[in-house]
Design a protein around this motif. Structure first.
Motif, short mmCIF file in Angstrom:
data_model
loop_
_atom_site.label_atom_id
_atom_site.label_comp_id
_atom_site.label_asym_id
_atom_site.label_seq_id
_atom_site.Cartn_x
_atom_site.Cartn_y
_atom_site.Cartn_z
N TYR A 100 2.00 -9.14 8.34
CA TYR A 100 2.39 -8.88 6.96
C TYR A 100 2.46 -10.18 6.18
CZ TYR A 100 6.92 -10.26 8.87
OH TYR A 100 7.94 -10.95 9.50
N THR A 101 2.58 -10.04 4.88
CA THR A 101 2.73 -11.17 3.97
C THR A 101 4.02 -10.99 3.20
OG1 THR A 101 0.33 -11.27 3.73
CG2 THR A 101 1.63 -12.44 2.08
N ILE A 102 4.86 -12.01 3.16
CA ILE A 102 6.13 -11.92 2.44
C ILE A 102 5.87 -12.21 0.95
CG2 ILE A 102 8.44 -12.86 2.16
CD1 ILE A 102 8.39 -13.62 5.11
N ILE A 103 6.35 -11.33 0.11
CA ILE A 103 6.21 -11.51 -1.34
C ILE A 103 7.48 -12.12 -1.92
CG2 ILE A 103 5.92 -10.29 -3.53
CD1 ILE A 103 4.10 -8.35 -1.99
N GLY A 104 8.63 -11.64 -1.46
CA GLY A 104 9.91 -12.15 -1.95
C GLY A 104 11.06 -11.51 -1.20
N SER A 105 12.28 -11.81 -1.63
CA SER A 105 13.45 -11.22 -0.98
C SER A 105 14.44 -10.77 -2.04
CB SER A 105 14.11 -12.23 -0.03
OG SER A 105 14.76 -13.24 -0.78
N ILE A 106 15.25 -9.81 -1.65
CA ILE A 106 16.32 -9.30 -2.51
C ILE A 106 17.58 -9.30 -1.66
CG2 ILE A 106 17.21 -7.34 -3.79
CD1 ILE A 106 14.37 -6.45 -4.25
N SER A 107 18.66 -9.84 -2.22
CA SER A 107 19.93 -9.82 -1.50
C SER A 107 21.06 -9.65 -2.50
CB SER A 107 20.12 -11.09 -0.67
OG SER A 107 20.10 -12.21 -1.52
N GLY A 108 22.08 -8.90 -2.08
CA GLY A 108 23.23 -8.70 -2.95
C GLY A 108 24.12 -7.58 -2.45
N GLN A 109 25.19 -7.37 -3.19
CA GLN A 109 26.15 -6.32 -2.83
C GLN A 109 25.82 -5.04 -3.57
OE1 GLN A 109 30.12 -7.66 -3.65
NE2 GLN A 109 29.84 -9.58 -2.60
N LYS A 110 26.15 -3.93 -2.96
CA LYS A 110 26.04 -2.59 -3.56
C LYS A 110 24.62 -2.25 -4.00
CE LYS A 110 30.74 -2.77 -5.32
NZ LYS A 110 31.59 -2.66 -6.49
N LEU A 111 23.61 -2.70 -3.27
CA LEU A 111 22.22 -2.38 -3.59
C LEU A 111 21.80 -1.15 -2.81
CD1 LEU A 111 20.64 -5.94 -3.57
CD2 LEU A 111 21.23 -4.56 -5.55
N ARG A 112 21.28 -0.15 -3.52
CA ARG A 112 20.83 1.09 -2.89
C ARG A 112 19.36 0.97 -2.49
NH1 ARG A 112 22.57 2.90 -7.77
NH2 ARG A 112 20.54 3.85 -8.08
N ASP A 113 18.93 1.87 -1.62
CA ASP A 113 17.53 1.87 -1.17
C ASP A 113 16.57 2.07 -2.33
OD1 ASP A 113 18.29 1.47 1.42
OD2 ASP A 113 18.04 3.56 2.05
N ALA A 114 16.94 2.89 -3.31
CA ALA A 114 16.06 3.15 -4.44
C ALA A 114 15.78 1.87 -5.24
CB ALA A 114 16.67 4.21 -5.35
N ILE A 115 16.77 1.00 -5.35
CA ILE A 115 16.57 -0.26 -6.07
C ILE A 115 15.59 -1.15 -5.31
CG2 ILE A 115 17.70 -2.39 -6.82
CD1 ILE A 115 20.13 -0.69 -7.53
#
Length: 183
Positions: A100-115
């Motif tokens: 795979y190729t990494i595009i970016g990352s997301i991290s934080g509190q209270k993040l739902r799967d839909a986001i």
């Protein structure tokens, strides 16, 4: 000077009233004209406002997103991993079993799967690899054992301290180089 006759004035009013109004309401023409004018102004503002502002999609997790700028060689894969589909995006609980190729990352509190899924679609990723999904301590709440009830403060229990938790999630937005046939 002409002699003012009340009946003549009433007849003149009636005739001009019926000549200008078909529906039987007083000042009907002027009301329709004013209403039509404001309706026309409102519609033209709406059309001009909508046509001049094109809709641009935005990233739902923009403040949590980070671009990846590292090397794409020898990224870790997993032989056994669970996956699921959320809004057309594959979610892996860990690293995917394919290159795979990494595009970016997301991290934080209270993040739902839909986001995560919507952000992945926005950035052109076709999968999300969940790296961290845990509860973290964000604070404490001390209850002093008092409660307001019936217009006065009453003693309920000894004071207690409660820990406040929040969900912390971190995921990689990835583009898989091979399409999975097993789901």
């Amino acid at each position: 000077m002409k002699n003012f006759n009340r009946q003549d004035a009433k007849a003149r009013r009636k005739s001009s009233y019926f000549q200008s109004c078909i529906c039987g309401k007083f000042h009907c023409k002027s009301f329709i004209m004013k209403s039509s004018f404001w309706l026309l102004i409102g519609i033209s503002i709406l059309i001009c406002g909508c046509s001049s502002t094109p809709h641009t999609p935005r990233d739902p997790a923009a403040k949590f997103y980070q671009n990846y700028a590292g090397t794409q060689n020898n990224l870790p894969t997993s032989q056994f991993v669970f996956s699921r589909q959320v809004e057309g995006v594959t979610f892996y609980n860990g690293f995917p079993p394919y290159p795979y190729t990494i595009i970016g990352s997301i991290s934080g509190q209270k993040l739902r799967d839909a986001i995560f899924a919507r952000s992945a679609k926005f950035h052109g990723a076709d999968a999300v690899a969940m790296v961290t999904d845990k509860q973290i301590v964000v604070g404490e709440h001390t209850d002093n054992g008092m409660m307001f009830f019936g217009g006065k403060w009453i003693y309920t229990t000894p004071s207690t301290t409660k820990t406040i938790f929040a969900n912390y999630r971190e995921a990689l937005l990835i583009k898989t180089n091979s399409i999975s046939t097993t789901h």
